[in-house]
Design an enzyme around this catalytic site. Structure first.
Site, PDB file in Angstrom:
ATOM      1  N   THR A  30      31.960 -54.378 -72.320  1.00 25.31           N
ATOM      2  CA  THR A  30      30.740 -54.022 -71.966  1.00 25.31           C
ATOM      3  C   THR A  30      30.955 -52.471 -72.294  1.00 25.31           C
ATOM      4  O   THR A  30      30.727 -52.229 -71.612  1.00 25.31           O
ATOM      5  CB  THR A  30      30.569 -53.776 -71.085  1.00 25.31           C
ATOM      6  N   PHE A  48      25.447 -45.954 -76.531  1.00 24.85           N
ATOM      7  CA  PHE A  48      27.095 -45.042 -75.880  1.00 24.85           C
ATOM      8  C   PHE A  48      27.904 -45.855 -76.418  1.00 24.85           C
ATOM      9  O   PHE A  48      28.855 -45.494 -76.909  1.00 24.85           O
ATOM     10  CB  PHE A  48      27.350 -45.017 -74.555  1.00 24.85           C
ATOM     11  N   ASN A  49      28.614 -46.775 -76.247  1.00 23.98           N
ATOM     12  CA  ASN A  49      29.670 -47.857 -76.646  1.00 23.98           C
ATOM     13  C   ASN A  49      29.866 -47.647 -77.963  1.00 23.98           C
ATOM     14  O   ASN A  49      31.395 -48.287 -78.706  1.00 23.98           O
ATOM     15  CB  ASN A  49      29.071 -49.314 -76.588  1.00 23.98           C
ATOM     16  N   ASN A  54      33.190 -44.589 -70.589  1.00 26.68           N
ATOM     17  CA  ASN A  54      32.281 -43.503 -69.123  1.00 26.68           C
ATOM     18  C   ASN A  54      33.141 -42.265 -69.102  1.00 26.68           C
ATOM     19  O   ASN A  54      32.605 -41.292 -69.120  1.00 26.68           O
ATOM     20  CB  ASN A  54      31.449 -44.425 -68.416  1.00 26.68           C
ATOM     21  N   ASP A  78      29.420 -51.342 -65.379  1.00 26.29           N
ATOM     22  CA  ASP A  78      30.621 -52.530 -65.754  1.00 26.29           C
ATOM     23  C   ASP A  78      31.237 -52.991 -64.356  1.00 26.29           C
ATOM     24  O   ASP A  78      31.212 -53.780 -64.308  1.00 26.29           O
ATOM     25  CB  ASP A  78      31.925 -51.298 -66.086  1.00 26.29           C
ATOM     26  N   ASP A 119      34.595 -50.322 -69.195  1.00 28.54           N
ATOM     27  CA  ASP A 119      34.801 -48.972 -68.844  1.00 28.54           C
ATOM     28  C   ASP A 119      34.294 -48.649 -67.776  1.00 28.54           C
ATOM     29  O   ASP A 119      33.474 -46.945 -68.189  1.00 28.54           O
ATOM     30  CB  ASP A 119      34.429 -48.076 -70.260  1.00 28.54           C
ATOM     31  N   HIS A 154      23.032 -52.290 -67.852  1.00 29.55           N
ATOM     32  CA  HIS A 154      23.357 -53.023 -69.209  1.00 29.55           C
ATOM     33  C   HIS A 154      24.010 -53.829 -68.862  1.00 29.55           C
ATOM     34  O   HIS A 154      23.999 -55.162 -69.562  1.00 29.55           O
ATOM     35  CB  HIS A 154      23.766 -51.535 -69.520  1.00 29.55           C
ATOM     36  N   ASP A 155      25.809 -53.582 -68.149  1.00 28.63           N
ATOM     37  CA  ASP A 155      26.426 -54.102 -68.472  1.00 28.63           C
ATOM     38  C   ASP A 155      27.142 -55.951 -67.439  1.00 28.63           C
ATOM     39  O   ASP A 155      27.086 -57.038 -68.479  1.00 28.63           O
ATOM     40  CB  ASP A 155      27.697 -53.943 -67.786  1.00 28.63           C
TER      41      ASP A 155
HETATM   42  O1  RIB Z   1      24.878 -47.341 -73.220  1.00 26.60           O
HETATM   43  C1  RIB Z   1      25.639 -47.639 -72.141  1.00 26.60           C
HETATM   44  C2  RIB Z   1      26.412 -48.694 -72.175  1.00 26.60           C
HETATM   45  O2  RIB Z   1      27.686 -47.115 -71.949  1.00 26.60           O
HETATM   46  C3  RIB Z   1      27.195 -49.458 -70.499  1.00 26.60           C
HETATM   47  O3  RIB Z   1      28.485 -50.027 -71.343  1.00 26.60           O
HETATM   48  C4  RIB Z   1      27.839 -48.004 -70.119  1.00 26.60           C
HETATM   49  O4  RIB Z   1      28.335 -49.161 -69.306  1.00 26.60           O
HETATM   50  C5  RIB Z   1      28.101 -47.895 -71.008  1.00 26.60           C
HETATM   51  O5  RIB Z   1      29.387 -47.648 -71.643  1.00 26.60           O
HETATM   52 CA    CA Z   2      30.222 -50.372 -69.898  1.00 26.67          CA
END
Ligand code: RIB
Ligand code: CA
Length: 311
Positions: free
Chosen positions: A125, A167-168, A39, A15, A10, A241-242
């Site tokens: 991701t 979040f994901n 996102n 990403d 996303d 993160h990704d």
């Molecule tokens: O919480 C971080 C994640 O949520 C990452 O993958 C960021 O791109 C969002 O998708």
């Molecule tokens: Ca992401």
């Protein structure tokens, strides 16, 4: 032999960098990229993914649009982190790379259906809506999945959208529960480990010093994305993160974790989206997930910088 992967994302600046890393790595055979609302809304995440594959010179990789909303919940987004375009800091334009025909979930199903047992690795991701949809529509594909190597979840260091949820996962808790419960070997990069890989100024400058269009694009995106919170992260920069799941597929010794059971809360207003990690095996539930806990951040950025220079 390159490892066949389907990336689900996303974009989101992190990403975007993950896609560039994957495109620069001969260890991986990127069969396709599926996009999902996360996102930012789906029309932007699919466009952003096409922009990154075009930037990487990988117009051979198809990009599919998938679910534009979670299975049951109202959508949540993260423009406050990523900007209104989803990849603020990058010069947005309409990509020449077209969107592939068909739904992302159908691409996942058809690719897995035609594959041998255990032949496909899924790398999500973003929210897990597309993956859960494919597994629900065609449960038989589960045996074709070698591993699910995902960014998502939180346990030991708190959440980033709620006190306990990342979040994901919180974007689609029902989808996450399906994926963590599908029985396939899973490798999870939650906030416990991704908050150790910060976009520090020194790391950003080493990327910028590559001085190529790709490096300039990454430096621009990560400069926008940077929002230091030293108290929270223990130093300057924001967690990247990704790229973690992709970096692990390329160089597994960058991370260490523990084999555990992970389940997802979907029935509590207070803790919805929490990844409940059974660190000590008290439930006796199957330990399908390698829950990552430590990262070699310098090693990750050295790999990322080396590979970005190849594009
Ligand atoms: O919480 C971080 C994640 O949520 C990452 O993958 C960021 O791109 C969002 O998708
Ligand atoms: Ca992401």
């Amino acid at each position: 032999m390159p490892r066949p992967v389907i990336i689900n994302c996303d974009p989101g600046q992190d990403d975007a960098v993950m896609l560039l890393l994957a495109c620069a790595s001969p260890e991986l055979d990127v069969l396709g990229v599926t996009t999902v609302a996360g996102n930012v809304p789906l029309d932007l995440t699919q466009r952003n993914a096409r922009l990154m594959l075009e930037l990487a010179g990988r117009s051979d990789v198809p990009v599919y649009a998938g679910c534009d909303r979670p299975l049951e919940r109202a959508p949540i987004t993260a423009e406050a982190v990523h900007g209104m375009t989803g990849i603020d800091g990058y010069p947005i334009h309409e990509p020449a790379l077209p969107l592939a025909e068909g739904h992302a979930a159908d691409f996942i199903i058809e690719t897995c259906r035609d594959a041998a047992d255990g032949a496909i690795t899924l790398v999500p991701t973003g929210p897990l809506t597309n993956i859960a949809t494919a597994l629900t529509q065609e449960p038989a594909i589960a045996s074709k999945i070698e591993q699910i190597v995902l960014m998502g979840g939180a346990f030991g260091r708190g959440g980033n959208v709620s006190p306990v949820a990342e979040f994901n996962i919180l974007a689609d808790p029902e989808a996450a529960k399906i994926v963590f419960g599908c029985g396939r070997p899973t490798v999870a990069f939650g906030l416990d480990v991704t908050q150790q890989v910060l976009t520090t100024p020194a790391r950003l400058e080493r990327i910028r010093a590559i001085s190529t269009p790709v490096a300039e694009a990454v430096a621009g995106m990560l400069t926008y994305y940077d929002n230091s919170n030293i108290e929270r992260y223990g130093g300057p920069g924001r967690p990247l993160h990704d790229p973690c799941p992709i970096a692990w597929l390329i160089q597994p010794d960058l991370f260490t974790g523990r084999q555990v059971n992970v389940d997802v809360e979907t029935g509590s207003e207070l803790t919805d989206g929490m990844t409940v990690v059974d660190l000590w095996g008290v439930t006796g539930r199957p330990k399908h997930t390698l829950w990552m806990r430590e990262a070699d951040a310098d090693g990750l950025y050295a790999l990322l910088t080396e590979r970005l220079a190849l594009l």
